[in-house]
Design an enzyme around this catalytic site. Structure first.
Site, PDB file in Angstrom:
ATOM      1  N   ASP A 197     -25.430 -15.246   0.634  1.00  0.00           N
ATOM      2  CA  ASP A 197     -25.035 -16.448   1.378  1.00  0.00           C
ATOM      3  C   ASP A 197     -26.202 -16.735   2.318  1.00  0.00           C
ATOM      4  O   ASP A 197     -26.547 -15.887   3.150  1.00  0.00           O
ATOM      5  CB  ASP A 197     -23.744 -16.147   2.154  1.00  0.00           C
ATOM      6  N   ILE A 198     -26.811 -17.879   2.208  1.00  0.00           N
ATOM      7  CA  ILE A 198     -28.049 -18.161   2.966  1.00  0.00           C
ATOM      8  C   ILE A 198     -27.823 -18.056   4.464  1.00  0.00           C
ATOM      9  O   ILE A 198     -28.753 -17.773   5.223  1.00  0.00           O
ATOM     10  CB  ILE A 198     -28.626 -19.537   2.567  1.00  0.00           C
TER      11      ILE A 198
ATOM     12  N   GLY B 282     -20.846 -28.127   0.796  1.00  0.00           N
ATOM     13  CA  GLY B 282     -21.813 -27.185   0.210  1.00  0.00           C
ATOM     14  C   GLY B 282     -22.536 -26.339   1.232  1.00  0.00           C
ATOM     15  O   GLY B 282     -21.983 -25.940   2.270  1.00  0.00           O
ATOM     16  N   VAL B 283     -23.812 -26.117   0.952  1.00  0.00           N
ATOM     17  CA  VAL B 283     -24.588 -25.227   1.840  1.00  0.00           C
ATOM     18  C   VAL B 283     -24.774 -25.897   3.218  1.00  0.00           C
ATOM     19  O   VAL B 283     -24.814 -25.220   4.255  1.00  0.00           O
ATOM     20  CB  VAL B 283     -25.949 -24.879   1.192  1.00  0.00           C
ATOM     21  N   ASP B 284     -24.811 -27.216   3.227  1.00  0.00           N
ATOM     22  CA  ASP B 284     -24.949 -27.983   4.487  1.00  0.00           C
ATOM     23  C   ASP B 284     -23.788 -27.637   5.415  1.00  0.00           C
ATOM     24  O   ASP B 284     -23.970 -27.281   6.595  1.00  0.00           O
ATOM     25  CB  ASP B 284     -24.932 -29.474   4.125  1.00  0.00           C
TER      26      ASP B 284
ATOM     27  N   SER C 229     -30.395 -29.627  -4.346  1.00  0.00           N
ATOM     28  CA  SER C 229     -29.887 -30.678  -5.259  1.00  0.00           C
ATOM     29  C   SER C 229     -29.096 -30.153  -6.441  1.00  0.00           C
ATOM     30  O   SER C 229     -28.616 -30.944  -7.264  1.00  0.00           O
ATOM     31  CB  SER C 229     -31.042 -31.554  -5.806  1.00  0.00           C
TER      32      SER C 229
ATOM     33  N   VAL D 281     -23.821 -30.595  -5.335  1.00  0.00           N
ATOM     34  CA  VAL D 281     -23.228 -31.950  -5.279  1.00  0.00           C
ATOM     35  C   VAL D 281     -24.151 -32.995  -5.898  1.00  0.00           C
ATOM     36  O   VAL D 281     -23.713 -33.908  -6.583  1.00  0.00           O
ATOM     37  CB  VAL D 281     -22.923 -32.324  -3.799  1.00  0.00           C
TER      38      VAL D 281
HETATM   39  N1  APR Z   1     -25.729 -19.978   0.468  1.00  0.00           N
HETATM   40  C1  APR Z   1     -26.634 -20.224  -0.499  1.00  0.00           C
HETATM   41  N2  APR Z   1     -26.515 -21.213  -1.403  1.00  0.00           N
HETATM   42  C2  APR Z   1     -25.394 -21.969  -1.318  1.00  0.00           C
HETATM   43  C3  APR Z   1     -24.395 -21.782  -0.325  1.00  0.00           C
HETATM   44  C4  APR Z   1     -24.613 -20.720   0.572  1.00  0.00           C
HETATM   45  N3  APR Z   1     -23.738 -20.457   1.567  1.00  0.00           N
HETATM   46  N4  APR Z   1     -23.419 -22.707  -0.523  1.00  0.00           N
HETATM   47  C5  APR Z   1     -23.783 -23.419  -1.595  1.00  0.00           C
HETATM   48  N5  APR Z   1     -24.962 -22.990  -2.081  1.00  0.00           N
HETATM   49  C6  APR Z   1     -25.732 -23.477  -3.227  1.00  0.00           C
HETATM   50  C7  APR Z   1     -24.940 -24.200  -4.273  1.00  0.00           C
HETATM   51  O1  APR Z   1     -24.312 -23.266  -5.121  1.00  0.00           O
HETATM   52  C8  APR Z   1     -26.048 -24.975  -4.966  1.00  0.00           C
HETATM   53  O2  APR Z   1     -26.642 -24.149  -5.949  1.00  0.00           O
HETATM   54  O3  APR Z   1     -26.655 -24.436  -2.760  1.00  0.00           O
HETATM   55  C9  APR Z   1     -27.053 -25.246  -3.845  1.00  0.00           C
HETATM   56  C10 APR Z   1     -27.080 -26.705  -3.395  1.00  0.00           C
HETATM   57  O4  APR Z   1     -25.772 -27.229  -3.461  1.00  0.00           O
HETATM   58  P1  APR Z   1     -25.217 -28.275  -2.352  1.00  0.00           P
HETATM   59  O5  APR Z   1     -24.920 -27.572  -1.111  1.00  0.00           O
HETATM   60  O6  APR Z   1     -24.117 -29.034  -2.994  1.00  0.00           O
HETATM   61  O7  APR Z   1     -26.450 -29.243  -2.064  1.00  0.00           O
HETATM   62  P2  APR Z   1     -27.018 -30.470  -2.926  1.00  0.00           P
HETATM   63  O8  APR Z   1     -26.721 -30.343  -4.366  1.00  0.00           O
HETATM   64  O9  APR Z   1     -28.441 -30.574  -2.508  1.00  0.00           O
HETATM   65  O10 APR Z   1     -26.186 -31.720  -2.377  1.00  0.00           O
HETATM   66  C11 APR Z   1     -26.408 -32.095  -1.033  1.00  0.00           C
HETATM   67  O11 APR Z   1     -24.109 -32.012  -0.555  1.00  0.00           O
HETATM   68  O12 APR Z   1     -23.208 -30.703   1.051  1.00  0.00           O
HETATM   69  C12 APR Z   1     -23.620 -31.982   0.781  1.00  0.00           C
HETATM   70  O13 APR Z   1     -24.310 -32.830   2.910  1.00  0.00           O
HETATM   71  C13 APR Z   1     -24.775 -32.359   1.650  1.00  0.00           C
HETATM   72  O14 APR Z   1     -24.666 -34.619   0.968  1.00  0.00           O
HETATM   73  C14 APR Z   1     -25.388 -33.422   0.808  1.00  0.00           C
HETATM   74  C15 APR Z   1     -25.217 -32.890  -0.595  1.00  0.00           C
END
Ligand code: APR
Length: 340
Positions: A9-10, A31-33, A116, A119
């Protein structure tokens, strides 16, 4: 310097900076955000409000607040529309800009999620390739440890799916630990001859693989110590010269950090770990025989009772010496990585 893959988990990564896959508002999301904002606390959002958003492909830095890192670098990846709208360059720019900000902030370690690939729908295997290529290019001219943090099963499968042929190679050669029980192994070898102090009498050997054994005569230990072969370090530096490489080129290709290389350079008797020896063999693009020779000089051997060794053998016999590609395979098979 090393590029490494970790399953984590980052928000738990204890590095100088973690990168957030944000959206243009920088005001959090899912998501990770969402995970990063929750773990960092409300002060992160407060600081983000002062940044005025962020363009796709760009990146901006905030503090890490309650996270175990100094900084969060927020970058906005492209939404996947099939690959014909410049998505690859925009995604590459996310990694490049984030790394430039990290370098400008004197970060020695940075952790990325797969930007990316959630989501925003970027196909995971392609997102991984863009990440690896961009980070590798940056590390040719910068000393930094960069982690790609794989979090969900699909990302792990994306890494593993690239290495189906490695799995076949392993299946053909992997000697299951259970098959190679101690009892059977002992029964297959003659007992060692009694040794007289001061004289080294070799274990009898049936195989012709050691012709020198046949020519071997009883000698004192002192005689033998006078005939020490070339050491691991001597072979390493000889090969660097033969390949026309610089020290820097060699340790960067090996994914080894400068400090470890300097230790070996300054202390020829230094005993490296097996992964380190193999990393140098890969960097020098040694043949399988030369790799075995270098390992032997450091006191190791390749074994078909080790998946790690078989994966290394696969890449060498197929002439594939890209240490990052090998690490992706090692990671996918839950093995230790080369370098670092
Ligand atoms: N630690 C590491 N990696 C993670 C974590 C975590 N805690 N949570 C999710 N991920 C991974 C996901 O499995 C995916 O492989 O991060 C990668 C990116 O996924 P997203 O978080 O959905 O990001 P993204 O695809 O870039 O979409 C960004 O999603 O959360 C919203 O606000 C964000 O609108 C933006 C969009």
């Amino acid at each position: 310097m090393p590029l490494l893959f970790v399953r984590n988990d980052i928000t738990k990564m204890q590095v100088d900076a973690i990168v957030n896959a944000a959206n243009k508002t920088l005001l959090g999301g899912g998501g990770v955000d969402g995970s990063i904002h929750r773990a960092a606390g409300a002060k992160l959002l407060k600081q983000c409000l002062t940044l005025g958003g962020c363009k796709t492909g760009e990146a901006k830095r905030t503090d890490g607040f309650n996270l175990p890192c100094r900084y969060v670098i927020h970058t906005v990846g492209p939404v996947w529309h099939g690959g014909q709208r410049g998505e690859e360059e925009l995604l590459s720019s996310c990694y490049r800009r984030s790394l430039e900000i990290a370098a400008a902030s004197d970060c020695e370690s940075v952790a990325f999620p797969l930007i990316s690939a959630g989501v925003y729908g970027y196909p995971r295997a392609q997102a991984l390739d863009v990440a690896v290529r961009t980070i590798q290019a940056f590390l040719q001219t910068h000393d930094m440890t960069v982690y790609i943090v794989l979090f969900d099963r699909e990302s792990l499968q994306a890494a593993a799916s690239k290495f189906g042929e490695v799995q076949a190679y392993i299946n053909d050669r992997y000697v299951q630990q259970a098959e190679l029980s101690d009892e059977r192994y002992r029964a297959s070898r003659p007992s060692p001859k009694r040794r007289t102090w001061g004289q080294y009498v070799p274990r009898e050997t049936e195989d012709a693989a050691c012709p020198t054994a046949a020519a071997f005569r009883e000698e004192t230990l002192d005689d033998l110590l006078q005939q020490l072969d070339e050491s691991f370090a001597q072979m390493l530096f000889r090969k660097i010269d033969e390949k026309g490489l610089t020290d820097v080129q060699c340790y960067k290709r090996a994914n080894i950090d400068r400090k470890l290389f300097s230790k070996i350079r300054s202390n020829p008797a230094y005993k490296p770990g097996k992964q380190t020896v193999i990393a140098f063999a890969i960097a020098l693009e040694l043949s399988l025989e030369e790799t075995k020779e270098m390992l032997l000089k450091a006191g190791y051997a390749l074994s078909h009772s080790s998946e790690f060794d078989i994966i290394i053998e696969f890449f060498i016999v197929h002439g594939k010496y890209d240490v990052t590609e090998i690490n992706e395979a090692l990671f996918a098979f839950d093995q230790k990585l080369l370098g670092a």
